[in-house]
Design a protein around this motif. Sequence first.
Motif, PDB file in Angstrom:
ATOM      1  N   ARG A  67     -18.836  18.726   7.245  1.00 40.31           N
ATOM      2  CA  ARG A  67     -17.832  18.393   6.241  1.00 40.31           C
ATOM      3  C   ARG A  67     -17.639  19.574   5.315  1.00 40.31           C
ATOM      4  O   ARG A  67     -18.515  20.437   5.195  1.00 40.31           O
ATOM      5  CB  ARG A  67     -18.251  17.151   5.439  1.00 40.31           C
ATOM      6  CG  ARG A  67     -18.156  15.854   6.230  1.00 40.31           C
ATOM      7  CD  ARG A  67     -18.581  14.667   5.379  1.00 40.31           C
ATOM      8  NE  ARG A  67     -17.662  14.414   4.278  1.00 40.31           N
ATOM      9  CZ  ARG A  67     -16.620  13.576   4.350  1.00 40.31           C
ATOM     10  NH1 ARG A  67     -16.360  12.934   5.469  1.00 40.31           N
ATOM     11  NH2 ARG A  67     -15.836  13.387   3.307  1.00 40.31           N
ATOM     12  N   GLU A  68     -16.509  19.616   4.641  1.00 34.87           N
ATOM     13  CA  GLU A  68     -16.202  20.721   3.732  1.00 34.87           C
ATOM     14  C   GLU A  68     -15.476  20.221   2.507  1.00 34.87           C
ATOM     15  O   GLU A  68     -14.882  19.138   2.510  1.00 34.87           O
ATOM     16  CB  GLU A  68     -15.365  21.776   4.452  1.00 34.87           C
ATOM     17  CG  GLU A  68     -14.037  21.260   4.966  1.00 34.87           C
ATOM     18  CD  GLU A  68     -13.324  22.281   5.839  1.00 34.87           C
ATOM     19  OE1 GLU A  68     -12.210  22.692   5.436  1.00 34.87           O
ATOM     20  OE2 GLU A  68     -13.868  22.658   6.894  1.00 34.87           O
ATOM     21  N   ASP A 122     -27.682  20.589   2.306  1.00 34.58           N
ATOM     22  CA  ASP A 122     -26.653  21.637   2.366  1.00 34.58           C
ATOM     23  C   ASP A 122     -27.193  23.016   1.984  1.00 34.58           C
ATOM     24  O   ASP A 122     -26.435  23.987   1.931  1.00 34.58           O
ATOM     25  CB  ASP A 122     -25.473  21.290   1.448  1.00 34.58           C
ATOM     26  CG  ASP A 122     -24.669  20.109   1.971  1.00 34.58           C
ATOM     27  OD1 ASP A 122     -24.456  20.043   3.190  1.00 34.58           O
ATOM     28  OD2 ASP A 122     -24.270  19.251   1.159  1.00 34.58           O
ATOM     29  N   SER A 123     -28.486  23.114   1.717  1.00 35.71           N
ATOM     30  CA  SER A 123     -29.087  24.404   1.354  1.00 35.71           C
ATOM     31  C   SER A 123     -28.766  25.482   2.376  1.00 35.71           C
ATOM     32  O   SER A 123     -28.821  25.251   3.586  1.00 35.71           O
ATOM     33  CB  SER A 123     -30.610  24.263   1.279  1.00 35.71           C
ATOM     34  OG  SER A 123     -31.007  23.648   0.093  1.00 35.71           O
ATOM     35  N   ASN A 182     -10.704  30.380  -5.773  1.00 34.50           N
ATOM     36  CA  ASN A 182     -10.495  29.252  -4.865  1.00 34.50           C
ATOM     37  C   ASN A 182     -11.401  29.402  -3.654  1.00 34.50           C
ATOM     38  O   ASN A 182     -11.227  30.316  -2.846  1.00 34.50           O
ATOM     39  CB  ASN A 182      -9.034  29.176  -4.429  1.00 34.50           C
ATOM     40  CG  ASN A 182      -8.099  28.956  -5.604  1.00 34.50           C
ATOM     41  OD1 ASN A 182      -8.351  28.110  -6.456  1.00 34.50           O
ATOM     42  ND2 ASN A 182      -7.014  29.718  -5.660  1.00 34.50           N
ATOM     43  N   CYS A 183     -12.385  28.511  -3.548  1.00 39.44           N
ATOM     44  CA  CYS A 183     -13.441  28.673  -2.551  1.00 39.44           C
ATOM     45  C   CYS A 183     -13.639  27.396  -1.736  1.00 39.44           C
ATOM     46  O   CYS A 183     -13.031  26.362  -1.998  1.00 39.44           O
ATOM     47  CB  CYS A 183     -14.754  29.067  -3.230  1.00 39.44           C
ATOM     48  SG  CYS A 183     -14.630  30.571  -4.235  1.00 39.44           S
ATOM     49  N   LEU A 184     -14.537  27.497  -0.775  1.00 39.75           N
ATOM     50  CA  LEU A 184     -14.812  26.405   0.146  1.00 39.75           C
ATOM     51  C   LEU A 184     -16.307  26.340   0.399  1.00 39.75           C
ATOM     52  O   LEU A 184     -16.960  27.372   0.583  1.00 39.75           O
ATOM     53  CB  LEU A 184     -14.067  26.658   1.470  1.00 39.75           C
ATOM     54  CG  LEU A 184     -14.057  25.566   2.535  1.00 39.75           C
ATOM     55  CD1 LEU A 184     -13.184  24.391   2.075  1.00 39.75           C
ATOM     56  CD2 LEU A 184     -13.527  26.122   3.851  1.00 39.75           C
ATOM     57  N   VAL A 185     -16.862  25.130   0.375  1.00 40.67           N
ATOM     58  CA  VAL A 185     -18.264  24.921   0.758  1.00 40.67           C
ATOM     59  C   VAL A 185     -18.299  23.901   1.884  1.00 40.67           C
ATOM     60  O   VAL A 185     -17.391  23.066   2.014  1.00 40.67           O
ATOM     61  CB  VAL A 185     -19.126  24.435  -0.423  1.00 40.67           C
ATOM     62  CG1 VAL A 185     -19.286  25.523  -1.457  1.00 40.67           C
ATOM     63  CG2 VAL A 185     -18.557  23.165  -1.041  1.00 40.67           C
ATOM     64  N   MET A 186     -19.356  23.958   2.696  1.00 38.22           N
ATOM     65  CA  MET A 186     -19.436  23.050   3.844  1.00 38.22           C
ATOM     66  C   MET A 186     -20.879  22.843   4.237  1.00 38.22           C
ATOM     67  O   MET A 186     -21.760  23.626   3.868  1.00 38.22           O
ATOM     68  CB  MET A 186     -18.633  23.627   5.015  1.00 38.22           C
ATOM     69  CG  MET A 186     -19.140  24.969   5.516  1.00 38.22           C
ATOM     70  SD  MET A 186     -17.853  25.991   6.248  1.00 38.22           S
ATOM     71  CE  MET A 186     -16.938  26.497   4.789  1.00 38.22           C
ATOM     72  N   GLY A 187     -21.122  21.778   4.979  1.00 33.09           N
ATOM     73  CA  GLY A 187     -22.486  21.529   5.436  1.00 33.09           C
ATOM     74  C   GLY A 187     -22.637  20.174   6.084  1.00 33.09           C
ATOM     75  O   GLY A 187     -21.710  19.359   6.130  1.00 33.09           O
TER      76      GLY A 187
END
Length: 239
Positions: free
Chosen positions: A161-162, A191-192, A140-145
């Motif tokens: 935002r995430e 988002d790189s 269970n992970c999270l990405v943002m940018g």
Amino acid sequence: MNICWWITILLLLHSCTPGDGMDHGIVGGHVSVPHSRPYMVYIRDSIQPNLNCDGFLVREDFVMTAAHCKNLRNPKVYLGVSDTTFLPLGIEVDSFPHPDFNNEPGNDIMLLKLKTPATLNKTVTIIDLPNLWNDKISKNCLVMGWGSTKYEDYSPSKVLRESNVTLKDLTNCIEPDVICNEDPFGPSQGDSGGPLICGDIAQGIVSFRKTQSKGNVTGYTRISQNLLWINVVMKQHKP
């Protein structure tokens, strides 16, 4: 690696289209609570401000990002940012891309040495890195940018935002230091270099997105596989 395969991949660096900023963000997900991700770093070319990447603070004087963000020839980093409409004073950096990165998946990691170390506070903090290359990763992970809200065309976000992502298979990828994950939403252009956060640990770096018949596959550089190189660079450049 076959170059024909590689050109089907969309690197998530926004490097061509100027685009007007919008009040949206990463595809899917939601707006982050302002300053709730204080390790996030906005990276922009000081001469061509339409070129940008994301990164994250891993030491008072080091930011981690993707090696393909070296296309920003004159990068400056901005700490404690929530809304890119209101940027603080940018900090100049020295860039250390992984020496084995060759514009293909794998080794897509870069360290930026801040010429002025960060002052840590409530809006600027460090994110932890994994300890061992074989550490278990939470699914269970999270990405943002601050990247695009659309896969089809560039619509950058001014606010962070995430999105939650669930990792499915850590071994089903093209290189040993890459995590591939099929997900309908997640990182897009701009988002790189942002982090893949799993269990409050930065486990990956947003690297690429590949469109397949089954859906979108995002590739993340696995940080634990690069710990030796990371430690060497950071020890050579102590505060």
